[in-house]
Design a protein around this motif. Structure first.
Motif, PDB file in Angstrom:
ATOM      1  N   GLY A 190      -2.656 -13.214   1.940  1.00 26.21           N
ATOM      2  CA  GLY A 190      -2.979 -12.315   3.035  1.00 26.21           C
ATOM      3  C   GLY A 190      -3.207 -13.125   4.292  1.00 26.21           C
ATOM      4  N   GLU A 191      -3.134 -12.475   5.459  1.00 22.99           N
ATOM      5  CA  GLU A 191      -3.313 -13.196   6.705  1.00 22.99           C
ATOM      6  C   GLU A 191      -4.778 -13.559   6.924  1.00 22.99           C
ATOM      7  N   SER A 221      -8.453 -11.601   6.101  1.00 16.53           N
ATOM      8  CA  SER A 221      -8.258 -10.534   5.115  1.00 16.53           C
ATOM      9  C   SER A 221      -9.340 -10.525   4.040  1.00 16.53           C
ATOM     10  N   HIS A 260      -1.698 -18.402   2.347  1.00 17.49           N
ATOM     11  CA  HIS A 260      -0.933 -17.422   3.115  1.00 17.49           C
ATOM     12  C   HIS A 260       0.555 -17.760   3.047  1.00 17.49           C
ATOM     13  N   TYR A 276      -5.748  -7.235   2.411  1.00 18.53           N
ATOM     14  CA  TYR A 276      -5.627  -6.867   3.827  1.00 18.53           C
ATOM     15  C   TYR A 276      -6.876  -6.100   4.236  1.00 18.53           C
ATOM     16  N   GLY A 277      -7.463  -6.488   5.361  1.00 21.39           N
ATOM     17  CA  GLY A 277      -8.632  -5.776   5.881  1.00 21.39           C
ATOM     18  C   GLY A 277      -9.798  -5.755   4.917  1.00 21.39           C
ATOM     19  N   TYR A 320       2.566  -3.414   3.503  1.00 24.01           N
ATOM     20  CA  TYR A 320       2.086  -4.700   4.011  1.00 24.01           C
ATOM     21  C   TYR A 320       2.774  -5.855   3.285  1.00 24.01           C
ATOM     22  N   THR A 321       2.959  -5.709   1.973  1.00 21.13           N
ATOM     23  CA  THR A 321       3.683  -6.729   1.218  1.00 21.13           C
ATOM     24  C   THR A 321       5.120  -6.828   1.709  1.00 21.13           C
ATOM     25  N   LEU A 352       5.101  -8.920   4.804  1.00 22.76           N
ATOM     26  CA  LEU A 352       4.952 -10.350   4.529  1.00 22.76           C
ATOM     27  C   LEU A 352       6.274 -10.955   4.078  1.00 22.76           C
ATOM     28  N   PRO A 369      -4.709  -7.125  12.944  1.00 25.23           N
ATOM     29  CA  PRO A 369      -5.554  -6.758  11.804  1.00 25.23           C
ATOM     30  C   PRO A 369      -6.718  -5.887  12.251  1.00 25.23           C
ATOM     31  N   PHE A 389      -4.293  -0.575   6.716  1.00 23.83           N
ATOM     32  CA  PHE A 389      -2.985  -0.971   7.259  1.00 23.83           C
ATOM     33  C   PHE A 389      -2.306   0.160   8.027  1.00 23.83           C
ATOM     34  N   CYS A 406       1.469   0.524  10.112  1.00 23.46           N
ATOM     35  CA  CYS A 406       2.475   0.920   9.126  1.00 23.46           C
ATOM     36  C   CYS A 406       3.403   1.994   9.691  1.00 23.46           C
TER      37      CYS A 406
END
Length: 337
Positions: free
Chosen positions: A40-41, A44, A213, A229-230, A250-251, A254, A276, A288, A292
């Motif tokens: 995750g970024e 996260s 990451h 995420y989040g 989200y995947t 990435l 984020p 997300f 999205c």
């Protein structure tokens, strides 16, 4: 029984600006001899999750608000500091992100390995030195006898990271947590460090939690993947499922941001638009949703449950609901491997 079981873990931090909900209901398990990657970024909740497992959340600012962390069947959140010290470094160890700031600059590297052996294994200083030198050799540091006497500033970045691995493995732990162990290392050294971790796992049957990451690192050595995420877990699956059957938007984002060396035509990378979420005030619905392109009204209002996609594969997305509109499957994953 799994070696480690994390269930509905929640962690927050109280600051002058308000309360940060850093981890919001994360659940996963780690089996014996398994490598679990958490991706995750930045922001996260990856590092905070493993710090909670290691009992490193600093009070009073940081608090584990709820959930359960069971290691070998023992509830870690109920242990006092003395009891946790008997586990940390001995049964579970951690490799931190920055080896230069994690090592004591005023202390010989060999003695930094020896002190864990003396504390946990109750051995003499002489025996600890012998075993520390052996550990330096095991992690691939040449002239280990001489290197034992040297200080961190006399080592390169890759060598310092090997020292960190030696410290973490000195007491032969059952669980090794590696928090971005290849950060700030060049590509060649990164490959060497990852290969070293894999070799150690095969020899000692050590379980590994790998925080990263870098999806290339995940593809190289993980068995199972947690996508965060989040502060939430949005997808959980095997590494094969991550690349060949990703489910969460989200995947997908990435995976689409990875450069594709197989395309003959040059193409721009596809970034995930937006930023984020602000964890001082987390969004009401799916974290997300604001970024999205498939978001529906319900995504803004409610946090989706984890939907079972296949055996061992779950995703936190309303698109998996039987009432949701159908979208084209993500088709670029196979090309990205």
């Amino acid at each position: 029984m799994s070696l480690l079981e994390v269930n509905n873990l929640k962690v927050n931090f109280k600051t002058y600006g308000g309360t940060v909900d850093a981890v919001r209901g994360v659940s996963f398990n780690v089996n014996h001899g398994e490598t679990v990657a958490i991706v995750g970024e930045s922001g996260s909740g990856k590092s905070v999750t493993v710090q909670a497992i290691m009992g490193l959340i600093a009070h009073p600012a940081g608090n584990v608000q709820g959930g359960s962390i069971r290691f070998k069947g023992k509830e870690l959140l109920k242990l006092n500091k003395k009891q946790m010290r008997e586990i940390k470094g001995k049964q579970m160890s951690m490799i931190f992100q920055d080896s230069m700031t994690s090592l004591n600059p005023t202390m010989q590297v060999g003695k930094q390995i020896s002190e864990g052996l003396i504390y946990h294994q109750n051995v003499s200083k002489r025996e600890a030195k012998v075993r520390a030198i052996k550990m330096l050799k095991e992690v691939g540091i040449p002239n280990a006898d001489k290197r034992y006497e040297q200080y961190p500033h006399e080592f390169s970045g890759g060598m310092r990271q090997r020292v960190m691995i030696a410290i973490a493995l000195a007491c032969n732990p059952d669980l090794l947590i590696a928090d971005e162990p290849t950060t700030a290392l060049d590509v060649t050294i990164q490959a060497q460090v990852l290969e070293l971790l894999q070799d150690i796992q095969e020899k000692k049957d050590t379980s590994i939690i790998l925080i990263t990451h870098d999806l290339g690192v995940v593809a190289e050595g993980a068995d199972k993947v947690i996508v965060m995420y989040g502060g939430m877990m949005v997808e959980k699956c095997s590494v094969h499922e991550l690349f060949f059957n990703p489910n969460h938007p989200y995947t997908w984002g990435l995976l689409e941001s990875i450069p594709n060396v197989y395309h003959e035509k040059k193409e721009r990378l596809k970034p995930i638009e937006g930023s984020p979420p602000d964890l001082f005030s987390p969004p009401k619905g799916c974290p997300f949703a604001p970024r999205c392109k498939y978001a529906m009204n319900i995504c803004m209002e409610e946090v989706p449950d984890l939907y079972d996609i296949a055996e061992g594969h779950s995703s936190r997305c309303f698109l998996n609901d039987e009432l949701a509109p159908k979208i084209a499957e993500f088709s670029d994953a196979e090309e990205l491997v």
